[in-house]
Design a protein around this motif. Structure first.
Motif, PDB file in Angstrom:
ATOM      1  N   ARG A 153      26.054  25.979  12.618  1.00 52.42           N
ATOM      2  CA  ARG A 153      27.507  26.353  12.526  1.00 52.42           C
ATOM      3  C   ARG A 153      28.594  25.425  12.413  1.00 52.42           C
ATOM      4  NH1 ARG A 153      27.655  32.683  14.871  1.00 52.42           N
ATOM      5  NH2 ARG A 153      25.408  33.129  13.586  1.00 52.42           N
ATOM      6  N   ALA A 154      28.277  24.482  13.637  1.00 57.29           N
ATOM      7  CA  ALA A 154      29.473  23.704  13.917  1.00 57.29           C
ATOM      8  C   ALA A 154      28.669  22.468  14.726  1.00 57.29           C
ATOM      9  CB  ALA A 154      30.563  24.069  14.387  1.00 57.29           C
ATOM     10  N   ALA A 155      29.249  21.332  14.931  1.00 59.57           N
ATOM     11  CA  ALA A 155      28.897  20.199  15.674  1.00 59.57           C
ATOM     12  C   ALA A 155      29.416  20.450  17.209  1.00 59.57           C
ATOM     13  CB  ALA A 155      29.578  18.950  15.383  1.00 59.57           C
ATOM     14  N   LEU A 156      28.697  20.429  18.116  1.00 56.17           N
ATOM     15  CA  LEU A 156      28.878  20.507  19.375  1.00 56.17           C
ATOM     16  C   LEU A 156      29.648  19.494  19.970  1.00 56.17           C
ATOM     17  CD1 LEU A 156      25.426  21.802  20.931  1.00 56.17           C
ATOM     18  CD2 LEU A 156      27.194  22.873  19.613  1.00 56.17           C
ATOM     19  N   SER A 157      30.513  19.702  21.098  1.00 61.25           N
ATOM     20  CA  SER A 157      31.284  18.571  21.599  1.00 61.25           C
ATOM     21  C   SER A 157      30.457  17.884  22.518  1.00 61.25           C
ATOM     22  CB  SER A 157      32.484  19.498  22.506  1.00 61.25           C
ATOM     23  OG  SER A 157      31.838  20.067  23.787  1.00 61.25           O
ATOM     24  N   SER A 158      30.872  16.653  23.083  1.00 62.31           N
ATOM     25  CA  SER A 158      30.369  16.056  24.064  1.00 62.31           C
ATOM     26  C   SER A 158      29.994  16.696  25.303  1.00 62.31           C
ATOM     27  CB  SER A 158      30.952  14.548  24.134  1.00 62.31           C
ATOM     28  OG  SER A 158      32.321  14.940  24.841  1.00 62.31           O
ATOM     29  N   GLN A 159      30.823  17.428  25.599  1.00 63.21           N
ATOM     30  CA  GLN A 159      30.850  18.206  27.063  1.00 63.21           C
ATOM     31  C   GLN A 159      29.700  19.382  27.026  1.00 63.21           C
ATOM     32  OE1 GLN A 159      33.814  17.520  25.564  1.00 63.21           O
ATOM     33  NE2 GLN A 159      35.430  17.359  27.141  1.00 63.21           N
ATOM     34  N   GLN A 160      29.354  19.693  25.814  1.00 62.48           N
ATOM     35  CA  GLN A 160      28.444  20.687  25.335  1.00 62.48           C
ATOM     36  C   GLN A 160      27.056  20.077  25.586  1.00 62.48           C
ATOM     37  OE1 GLN A 160      30.062  22.790  21.840  1.00 62.48           O
ATOM     38  NE2 GLN A 160      29.488  24.620  22.716  1.00 62.48           N
ATOM     39  N   TRP A 161      26.966  18.701  24.907  1.00 61.48           N
ATOM     40  CA  TRP A 161      25.722  18.141  24.900  1.00 61.48           C
ATOM     41  C   TRP A 161      25.411  17.601  26.491  1.00 61.48           C
ATOM     42  CZ3 TRP A 161      21.994  18.014  21.353  1.00 61.48           C
ATOM     43  CH2 TRP A 161      22.747  18.287  20.207  1.00 61.48           C
ATOM     44  N   GLN A 162      26.544  17.405  27.198  1.00 67.54           N
ATOM     45  CA  GLN A 162      26.388  16.941  28.757  1.00 67.54           C
ATOM     46  C   GLN A 162      26.045  18.176  29.295  1.00 67.54           C
ATOM     47  OE1 GLN A 162      30.184  15.210  29.257  1.00 67.54           O
ATOM     48  NE2 GLN A 162      29.516  13.320  28.508  1.00 67.54           N
ATOM     49  N   MET A 245      21.759  12.480  27.154  1.00 72.52           N
ATOM     50  CA  MET A 245      21.275  11.869  28.335  1.00 72.52           C
ATOM     51  C   MET A 245      22.196  11.461  29.446  1.00 72.52           C
ATOM     52  SD  MET A 245      18.013  11.633  27.593  1.00 72.52           S
ATOM     53  CE  MET A 245      16.996  10.575  28.420  1.00 72.52           C
ATOM     54  N   GLU A 246      23.327  11.497  29.211  1.00 68.61           N
ATOM     55  CA  GLU A 246      24.506  11.171  30.154  1.00 68.61           C
ATOM     56  C   GLU A 246      24.335  12.262  31.135  1.00 68.61           C
ATOM     57  OE1 GLU A 246      27.801   9.024  27.408  1.00 68.61           O
ATOM     58  OE2 GLU A 246      28.323  10.476  28.889  1.00 68.61           O
ATOM     59  N   GLY A 247      24.452  13.484  30.736  1.00 69.72           N
ATOM     60  CA  GLY A 247      24.508  14.853  31.283  1.00 69.72           C
ATOM     61  C   GLY A 247      23.296  14.712  32.251  1.00 69.72           C
TER      62      GLY A 247
END
Ligand code: ADP
Ligand code: MG
Length: 258
Positions: A153-162, A245-247
């Motif tokens: 649906r949409a790209a995720l934010s960096s916060q979501q990946w974290q 990986m940061e998360g």
């Protein structure tokens, strides 16, 4: 937060098999819980979807001790080449060794640890000669989409990946090895952006830290690469994996046990 009522594991043998269930949640622990006709007669099967097309969403009504409860029913099926031969049959070597009892007990443990997984409701095996079939009922998670659906649906934010990375760190800190971590077994809550759930713990286990952690992550990465091959390049790549990986590192650093 109000304390969740504890899961009360109870076993009951049934003709040709057995059921392991949460006695605090299941009112009538019987074979009817795993009969499609029973739910249809009560107009209680809401929808069917899922990985191998074998997941049903159930409104259990007064089969549950909770009002407006919602359950998900999965019948265990084999994947790959053996599937054609054995479909849904597994070799029986004891009730506690069945796929469904193992997954039920693992989920109960993970819930105890406060990890974001579905609550186990009931597991049932049914024997026939040397083999058995297996079924599992879990509590439906809050409204969510699989990571695979979300990416479509949409790209995720960096916060979501974290957030995904932090969640996976919590599982690994508890030594939880998922046997099939992929983008269909990670769910993102649709009400709060940072809600992450993990499901499908068939063949999962708890073990000491080790190389398996990297193998689990590599499997997830391959799944993400496969799914995103058809999608715009901004959906998944080095940057997104880096955020995850940061998360993961941040979660491990603070001993984040969620
Ligand atoms: N407890 C649950 N709450 C909400 N959705 C679920 C739940 N269990 C399964 N699902 C949905 O059904 C799909 C398939 O379930 P899963 O347990 O992964 O079985 P399989 O991959 O063997 O088909 C999941 O990807 C998820 O979308
Ligand atoms: Mg799955």
């Amino acid at each position: 937060m109000p304390a969740m009522p504890a899961i009360e594991a109870q076993f009951r043998s049934l003709p040709g098999g057995g059921i392991l269930y949460d006695a605090a949640r299941v009112r009538h622990p019987g074979a009817q819980l795993f009969q499609h006709g029973h739910w249809v007669a009560h107009n209680a099967v809401r929808e069917v979807s899922g990985g191998r097309g074998s997941v049903s969403f159930i409104a259990p009504g007064n089969e549950s001790t909770r009002t407006d409860d919602a359950w998900v029913w999965r019948h265990y099926r084999r994947g790959g080449l053996v599937a054609r031969l054995l479909q849904d049959r597994y070799l029986f070597t004891g009730a506690e060794r069945t796929r469904c009892f193992r997954e039920w007990r693992l989920l109960a443990r993970l819930i105890d640890c406060g990890l974001p997984v579905p609550e186990p409701i009931a597991a049932r095996f049914l024997r026939s000669g040397l083999t058995y079939t297996a079924d599992l009922l879990t509590a439906e998670l809050p409204p969510s989409l699989t990571l695979a659906q979300s990416l479509g649906r949409a790209a995720l934010s960096s916060q979501q990946w974290q957030s995904i990375g932090r969640t996976l760190a919590a599982f690994h800190l508890h030594g939880v090895q998922h046997a099939d971590l992929n983008a269909h077994n990670i769910l993102l809550g649709t009400s709060a952006a940072d809600q992450v759930f993990v499901l499908d713990f068939d063949r999962g286990r708890i073990r000491e830290p080790g190389d398996w952690e990297q193998r689990v992550l590599q499997r997830l990465r391959r799944s993400l690469e496969k799914i995103s091959a058809q999608l715009p390049p901004t959906v998944f790549g080095k940057a997104q994996w880096g955020w995850l990986m940061e998360g993961m590192a941040a979660g491990k650093a603070v001993g984040c046990r969620l």
